[in-house]
Design an enzyme around this catalytic site. Structure first.
Site, mmCIF file in Angstrom:
data_model
loop_
_atom_site.group_PDB
_atom_site.id
_atom_site.type_symbol
_atom_site.label_atom_id
_atom_site.label_comp_id
_atom_site.label_asym_id
_atom_site.label_seq_id
_atom_site.Cartn_x
_atom_site.Cartn_y
_atom_site.Cartn_z
ATOM 1 C CG LEU A 184 8.157 50.756 31.840
ATOM 2 C CD1 LEU A 184 7.012 51.625 32.378
ATOM 3 C CD2 LEU A 184 9.390 51.626 31.592
ATOM 4 C CB SER B 260 2.301 65.760 16.153
ATOM 5 O OG SER B 260 2.507 67.143 16.232
ATOM 6 C CD1 TRP C 10 8.624 56.744 7.399
ATOM 7 C CD2 TRP C 10 10.798 56.292 7.116
ATOM 8 N NE1 TRP C 10 8.895 55.566 8.042
ATOM 9 C CE2 TRP C 10 10.229 55.262 7.886
ATOM 10 C CE3 TRP C 10 12.162 56.218 6.812
ATOM 11 C CZ2 TRP C 10 10.960 54.183 8.360
ATOM 12 C CZ3 TRP C 10 12.892 55.137 7.288
ATOM 13 C CH2 TRP C 10 12.292 54.136 8.046
ATOM 14 C CG HIS D 227 18.243 63.212 16.635
ATOM 15 N ND1 HIS D 227 17.006 63.714 17.007
ATOM 16 C CD2 HIS D 227 18.410 63.575 15.339
ATOM 17 C CE1 HIS D 227 16.459 64.338 15.961
ATOM 18 N NE2 HIS D 227 17.295 64.273 14.947
ATOM 19 C CG ASP E 276 8.539 67.973 19.783
ATOM 20 O OD1 ASP E 276 7.746 68.405 18.962
ATOM 21 O OD2 ASP E 276 8.375 68.038 21.020
ATOM 22 N N GLY E 277 12.282 68.581 20.246
ATOM 23 C CA GLY E 277 13.170 69.625 20.716
ATOM 24 C C GLY E 277 14.632 69.258 20.548
ATOM 25 N NE ARG F 203 12.227 73.108 18.670
ATOM 26 C CZ ARG F 203 11.069 72.891 19.288
ATOM 27 N NH1 ARG F 203 10.515 73.858 19.982
ATOM 28 N NH2 ARG F 203 10.498 71.721 19.206
ATOM 29 C CB SER G 233 3.999 57.989 9.246
ATOM 30 O OG SER G 233 3.341 57.175 10.162
ATOM 31 N NE ARG H 189 2.411 70.840 15.914
ATOM 32 C CZ ARG H 189 3.329 71.764 16.095
ATOM 33 N NH1 ARG H 189 2.973 73.027 16.278
ATOM 34 N NH2 ARG H 189 4.613 71.452 16.099
HETATM 35 C C1 FPP Z 1 12.117 65.166 17.482
HETATM 36 O O1 FPP Z 1 12.965 66.291 17.686
HETATM 37 C C2 FPP Z 1 12.821 63.922 17.752
HETATM 38 C C3 FPP Z 1 12.943 62.929 16.851
HETATM 39 C C4 FPP Z 1 12.375 62.980 15.489
HETATM 40 C C5 FPP Z 1 13.702 61.707 17.180
HETATM 41 C C6 FPP Z 1 13.484 61.141 18.563
HETATM 42 C C7 FPP Z 1 14.617 60.232 18.861
HETATM 43 C C8 FPP Z 1 15.243 60.157 20.062
HETATM 44 C C9 FPP Z 1 14.774 60.889 21.255
HETATM 45 C C10 FPP Z 1 16.462 59.330 20.261
HETATM 46 C C11 FPP Z 1 16.327 57.898 19.946
HETATM 47 C C12 FPP Z 1 15.306 57.199 20.742
HETATM 48 C C13 FPP Z 1 15.203 55.858 20.742
HETATM 49 C C14 FPP Z 1 14.148 55.155 21.549
HETATM 50 C C15 FPP Z 1 16.131 55.040 19.987
HETATM 51 P P1 FPP Z 1 13.160 67.238 16.447
HETATM 52 O O2 FPP Z 1 14.251 66.674 15.599
HETATM 53 O O3 FPP Z 1 11.853 67.411 15.747
HETATM 54 O O4 FPP Z 1 13.651 68.581 17.112
HETATM 55 P P2 FPP Z 1 13.014 70.008 16.900
HETATM 56 O O5 FPP Z 1 11.594 69.897 17.378
HETATM 57 O O6 FPP Z 1 13.837 70.909 17.760
HETATM 58 O O7 FPP Z 1 13.157 70.304 15.434
#
Ligand code: FPP
Length: 224
Positions: free
Chosen positions: A113, A178, A51, A19, A2-3, A6, A48, A176
């Protein structure tokens, strides 16, 4: 991972840009894992709970997933990566499910891998589903309730037959779990890194491995 949001907000960009950059970090991290001879890597790409994000962002994420699987499959296969999905894949559009199944089949014999991608994954739902299966098997006389042990539950998770994680890395400064691999991570070493996922790369991964290597693991036993 995550991140992403941000990272994009700090650049006045839409979340999708974060993303997309996150997908590049996925590529770097897979390469780093192969480079460091890590046998198993599980990426939490979509929970989950994700969504429940706005429909536009969910559609951006599924679109990115569709694009990623199609564009990366050849490279993953060439690099010797075996791809598997854990999670409720049936919730994704049929074409994505078909692409994921094809990617799993194409890479099934690879050994460099083992890459698990957690998609529509939630650990509590996974454990509840395993409990439901155990209950049904017991009800139907196919399983002795007294024989239900930890191995019996593990064998009914998405990760059946896979090793438990040794190291769990969380990015972006959050501390966390999560709802990620709650059962499987019982003895995992936790490493929290204050780097937004789109900035993640080889040096961060190497630092996490070094931190792991310095830990003394006792699995509940007394030091010898
Ligand atoms: C969380 O960051 C990230 C996600 C919900 C999506 C993760 C997806 C990718 C890294 C790209 C696609 C990967 C594949 C394997 C196809 P956030 O949106 O919660 O950001 P925040 O914590 O800053 O709010």
């Amino acid at each position: 991972m995550d991140g992403n949001g941000r990272w994009a907000a700090a650049r006045h960009l839409p979340r999708l840009a974060g993303h997309r950059e996150g997908a590049r970090a996925v590529r770097r991290t897979i390469e780093a894992a192969i480079h460091h001879h890590v046998g198993w890597l599980t990426l939490y790409a979509f929970s989950s709970e994700n969504w429940r994000r706005p429909a536009g962002e969910v559609s951006d994420l599924t679109g990115l997933l569709r694009h990623y699987v199609r564009s990366e499959l050849a490279e993953l296969a060439r690099a010797g990566v075996r791809l598997r999905v854990i999670g409720e894949r049936a919730r994704f559009p049929a074409d994505i499910q078909a692409d994921l199944a094809a990617a799993e089949a194409t890479t099934a014999a690879n050994t460099a891998l083992n890459l698990n991608v957690a998609l529509s994954y939630g650990s509590r739902a996974e454990i509840a589903a395993a409990a439901r299966r155990i209950a049904a098997e017991a009800r139907d006389g196919r399983l002795d309730p007294d024989a239900v042990d930890e191995a019996a539950l593990s064998a009914r998770l998405f990760t059946a037959g896979m090793p438990d994680p040794d190291l769990l890395i969380r990015t972006s400064g959050e501390q966390r779990l999560s709802n990620f691999l709650l059962w499987q991570a019982a003895y995992a070493e936790l490493v929290f890194q204050d780097v937004l996922w789109p900035d993640y790369g080889e040096s961060h991964f190497a630092a996490a491995l070094a931190s792991f290597a310095a830990r003394e693991r006792r699995f509940g036993a007394r030091p010898g």
